[in-house]
Design an enzyme around this catalytic site. Structure first.
Site, PDB file in Angstrom:
ATOM      1  N   SER A 167       0.817  -1.220   0.000  1.00  9.06           N
ATOM      2  CA  SER A 167       0.000   0.000   0.000  1.00  9.06           C
ATOM      3  C   SER A 167       0.847   1.266   0.000  1.00  9.06           C
ATOM      4  O   SER A 167       1.817   1.388   0.756  1.00  9.06           O
ATOM      5  CB  SER A 167      -0.931   0.009   1.216  1.00  9.06           C
ATOM      6  OG  SER A 167      -1.663   1.223   1.256  1.00  9.06           O
ATOM      7  N   LYS A 223     -13.816  -4.207   2.070  1.00  6.20           N
ATOM      8  CA  LYS A 223     -14.692  -3.069   1.787  1.00  6.20           C
ATOM      9  C   LYS A 223     -16.165  -3.364   2.076  1.00  6.20           C
ATOM     10  O   LYS A 223     -16.879  -2.508   2.605  1.00  6.20           O
ATOM     11  CB  LYS A 223     -14.519  -2.622   0.335  1.00  6.20           C
ATOM     12  CG  LYS A 223     -13.211  -1.904   0.054  1.00  6.20           C
ATOM     13  CD  LYS A 223     -13.196  -1.381  -1.377  1.00  6.20           C
ATOM     14  CE  LYS A 223     -11.934  -0.579  -1.642  1.00  6.20           C
ATOM     15  NZ  LYS A 223     -11.933   0.025  -2.990  1.00  6.20           N
ATOM     16  N   ASP A 257     -24.222   8.398   0.733  1.00  9.98           N
ATOM     17  CA  ASP A 257     -24.919   8.003  -0.491  1.00  9.98           C
ATOM     18  C   ASP A 257     -23.971   7.285  -1.450  1.00  9.98           C
ATOM     19  O   ASP A 257     -24.369   6.331  -2.119  1.00  9.98           O
ATOM     20  CB  ASP A 257     -25.512   9.242  -1.176  1.00  9.98           C
ATOM     21  CG  ASP A 257     -26.674   9.842  -0.400  1.00  9.98           C
ATOM     22  OD1 ASP A 257     -27.259   9.127   0.455  1.00  9.98           O
ATOM     23  OD2 ASP A 257     -26.991  11.021  -0.644  1.00  9.98           O
ATOM     24  N   ASN A 283     -14.625   2.452   1.421  1.00 12.10           N
ATOM     25  CA  ASN A 283     -13.162   2.488   1.503  1.00 12.10           C
ATOM     26  C   ASN A 283     -12.690   3.477   2.555  1.00 12.10           C
ATOM     27  O   ASN A 283     -11.489   3.675   2.723  1.00 12.10           O
ATOM     28  CB  ASN A 283     -12.540   2.830   0.142  1.00 12.10           C
ATOM     29  CG  ASN A 283     -12.612   4.307  -0.183  1.00 12.10           C
ATOM     30  OD1 ASN A 283     -13.624   4.965   0.108  1.00 12.10           O
ATOM     31  ND2 ASN A 283     -11.572   4.837  -0.790  1.00 12.10           N
ATOM     32  N   ASP A 306     -13.671   6.303  -3.745  1.00 10.16           N
ATOM     33  CA  ASP A 306     -13.062   5.784  -4.967  1.00 10.16           C
ATOM     34  C   ASP A 306     -13.618   6.493  -6.208  1.00 10.16           C
ATOM     35  O   ASP A 306     -12.875   6.823  -7.137  1.00 10.16           O
ATOM     36  CB  ASP A 306     -13.289   4.278  -5.093  1.00 10.16           C
ATOM     37  CG  ASP A 306     -12.392   3.468  -4.172  1.00 10.16           C
ATOM     38  OD1 ASP A 306     -11.302   3.953  -3.824  1.00 10.16           O
ATOM     39  OD2 ASP A 306     -12.783   2.350  -3.788  1.00 10.16           O
TER      40      ASP A 306
END
Length: 268
Positions: free
Chosen positions: A15, A67, A79, A88, A103
């Protein structure tokens, strides 16, 4: 008191989020830290959420495979997260978990940055894949008014995605899927079997993968004179609102992209 946050997923050693957020923390002069947590099981992820509820963590970015679990555990969802059925970003406050999905924001930010003349409203766009990354892309592009076409090896999975997002998303196959498309997004983790000759000269090609930064798909697209958008722009784009939600301060204007490129050994 040091504000603690991090990224959770498995595997997690690759990551880049700690590098990105760490650069912003240093530039902002915050008493904070952002670490990679793993963990390696769903049960251990639940334990991490418990630490958040206890106030020992302020926030988490979440990547695969957690997730959907993050979304299901939340007390309040945005939303954007509800649209794609996953999260995420988790922010912990007073024992509660607030879930969001940044995302889609990252994708739209990447397009605005690297393909500024692109307009998707009312236009066909193609997404290759039907997994979590494709869901985020489909949700964001549908919300922006695009006519989204999903192309995926498993037709049933593509149909489920389309049904979940709404009428702006359909399932396509073959050469017809790419007719008049202004954008093609690769949401697969591998190079797609895509004939670039099917694309118009002004089609934008985006690859959500960022290792390598210049993927074979992007290299092939650029060699045809097409505009390419890389996955690193999306990664940084989704990190910015996450940083601001977790640390409650704007992300500083420092060139994190150059830091990441140097870390990856990539040219700008």
């Amino acid at each position: 008191m040091t504000r603690k946050a991090g990224v959770s997923g498995w595997p997690i050693a690759h990551s880049l989020s700690p590098l990105i957020h760490g650069a912003w923390i240093a530039a902002a002069g915050l008493d904070a830290r952002y670490d990679a947590y793993g963990p390696d099981s769903a049960q251990a992820f639940d334990a991490l959420l418990t630490l958040g509820r206890k106030g020992e963590l302020r926030g988490l970015n979440v990547t695969a495979p957690y997730k959907e679990q993050a979304f299901a555990a939340a007390d309040q969802v945005s939303d954007a997260a509800r649209l794609v059925g996953s999260a995420n970003l988790l922010v912990f406050e007073n024992g509660r978990i607030h879930a969001d999905s940044t995302d889609g924001y990252g994708l739209m930010n990447a397009l605005a940055e690297q393909a500024p003349s692109l307009r998707v409203a009312g236009r066909p766009v193609v997404i290759l894949g039907a997994g979590g990354a494709a869901r985020a892309a489909a949700g964001a592009l549908a919300s922006a008014g695009a006519q989204v076409r999903i192309v995926n090896r498993s037709y049933d999975r593509a149909e489920r995605l389309a049904a979940d997002i709404g009428p702006a998303v359909g399932v396509s196959a073959g050469a017809a899927a790419f007719a008049d498309a202004v954008l093609v997004v690769n949401a697969l983790s591998v190079r797609p079997d895509l004939d670039l000759d099917l694309l118009a000269a002004d089609t934008v090609v985006m690859d959500m993968t960022y290792r390598p930064l210049e993927t074979p798909l992007l290299a092939a697209a650029r060699s045809r004179g097409l505009t390419g958008v890389d996955g690193l722009a999306m990664l940084i784009g989704q990190a910015r609102p996450s940083f601001e939600a977790i640390f409650e301060t704007p992300a500083p204007r420092t060139d994190v992209r150059q830091r990441v490129l140097a870390h990856l050994g990539e040219a700008a």
